[in-house]
Design a protein around this motif. Structure first.
Motif, PDB file in Angstrom:
ATOM      1  N   ARG A   4       0.850  -1.191   0.000  1.00 28.34           N
ATOM      2  CA  ARG A   4       0.000   0.000   0.000  1.00 28.34           C
ATOM      3  C   ARG A   4       0.875   1.225   0.000  1.00 28.34           C
ATOM      4  N   SER A   5       0.370   2.202  -0.649  1.00 24.41           N
ATOM      5  CA  SER A   5       1.118   3.444  -0.737  1.00 24.41           C
ATOM      6  C   SER A   5       0.802   4.297   0.490  1.00 24.41           C
ATOM      7  N   LEU A  10      -0.866   9.971   4.402  1.00 25.99           N
ATOM      8  CA  LEU A  10      -0.150  11.241   4.555  1.00 25.99           C
ATOM      9  C   LEU A  10      -0.997  12.407   4.045  1.00 25.99           C
ATOM     10  N   SER A  11      -1.747  12.181   3.011  1.00 23.99           N
ATOM     11  CA  SER A  11      -2.604  13.233   2.473  1.00 23.99           C
ATOM     12  C   SER A  11      -3.665  13.628   3.494  1.00 23.99           C
ATOM     13  N   ALA A  12      -4.269  12.662   4.129  1.00 20.26           N
ATOM     14  CA  ALA A  12      -5.293  12.942   5.143  1.00 20.26           C
ATOM     15  C   ALA A  12      -4.683  13.669   6.322  1.00 20.26           C
ATOM     16  N   LEU A  13      -3.498  13.278   6.758  1.00 20.18           N
ATOM     17  CA  LEU A  13      -2.823  13.927   7.872  1.00 20.18           C
ATOM     18  C   LEU A  13      -2.474  15.361   7.510  1.00 20.18           C
ATOM     19  N   ALA A  14      -2.015  15.585   6.312  1.00 16.54           N
ATOM     20  CA  ALA A  14      -1.681  16.946   5.878  1.00 16.54           C
ATOM     21  C   ALA A  14      -2.949  17.810   5.800  1.00 16.54           C
TER      22      ALA A  14
END
Length: 167
Positions: A4-5, A10-14
């Motif tokens: 999994r990437s 990371l996008s959700a955290l950002a």
């Protein structure tokens, strides 16, 4: 097995980090000062009316006038009832019917005299309230008595009118 990437996590955290204000100045969720106050009516001491001798004299004058008006109305109502019974079933415009109608008109005038007296009594209460004085129990009792009398007189006139043939 596919890896999994880490990109979506990371996008959700950002994205969540971008919603936070820098410096941590978040509005408090605690109740505000205005929300902690009470909107209930404050407890107040009820002022007692002091004896007012001038008002007592006026109340007694109005009480005597109400008694006299009541006596006049009751005497006229007795006569009107006798005439209305005599006119029962008589055609409109007949002599008996006209006599009863005249008696009812006199009753209506006497009722208006009582209504005027009630207005005078109510005005005494209004004037007292405008002066910032507490309610005066003897005046309130006289007002209730005058109101009851006015209702009774109206009912009596309606009762007598119902005995006769309408015009």
């Amino acid at each position: 097995m596919a890896m999994r990437s880490p990109c979506p996590a990371l996008s959700a955290l950002a994205l969540l980090a971008g919603c936070a204000a820098p410096g941590g100045n978040y509005p408090s969720l605690l109740p505000r000062a205005i929300e902690q106050g009470s909107f209930a009516e404050p407890e107040r001491e009820i002022a007692q009316a002091e004896v007012d001798s001038a008002l007592e004299v006026r109340i007694e004058e109005h009480r005597r006038a109400l008694s006299a008006a009541t006596a006049r109305f009751d005497a006229a109502a007795t006569a009107a009832e006798r005439l209305a019974r005599a006119a029962r079933g008589a055609p409109a415009g007949s002599e008996a019917w006209l006599d009863a109608q005249i008696a009812l008109a006199e009753l209506d005038t006497l009722r208006n005299d009582g209504a005027t007296l009630l207005g005078d009594i109510e005005q005494l209460a209004i004037d007292r309230a405008l002066e910032g004085k507490p309610a005066y129990p003897p005046l309130a009792r006289l007002q209730r008595e005058a109101e009851q009398r006015a209702r009774a007189e109206s009912e009596r006139i309606a009762e007598l009118s119902a005995m006769m043939v309408p015009a």
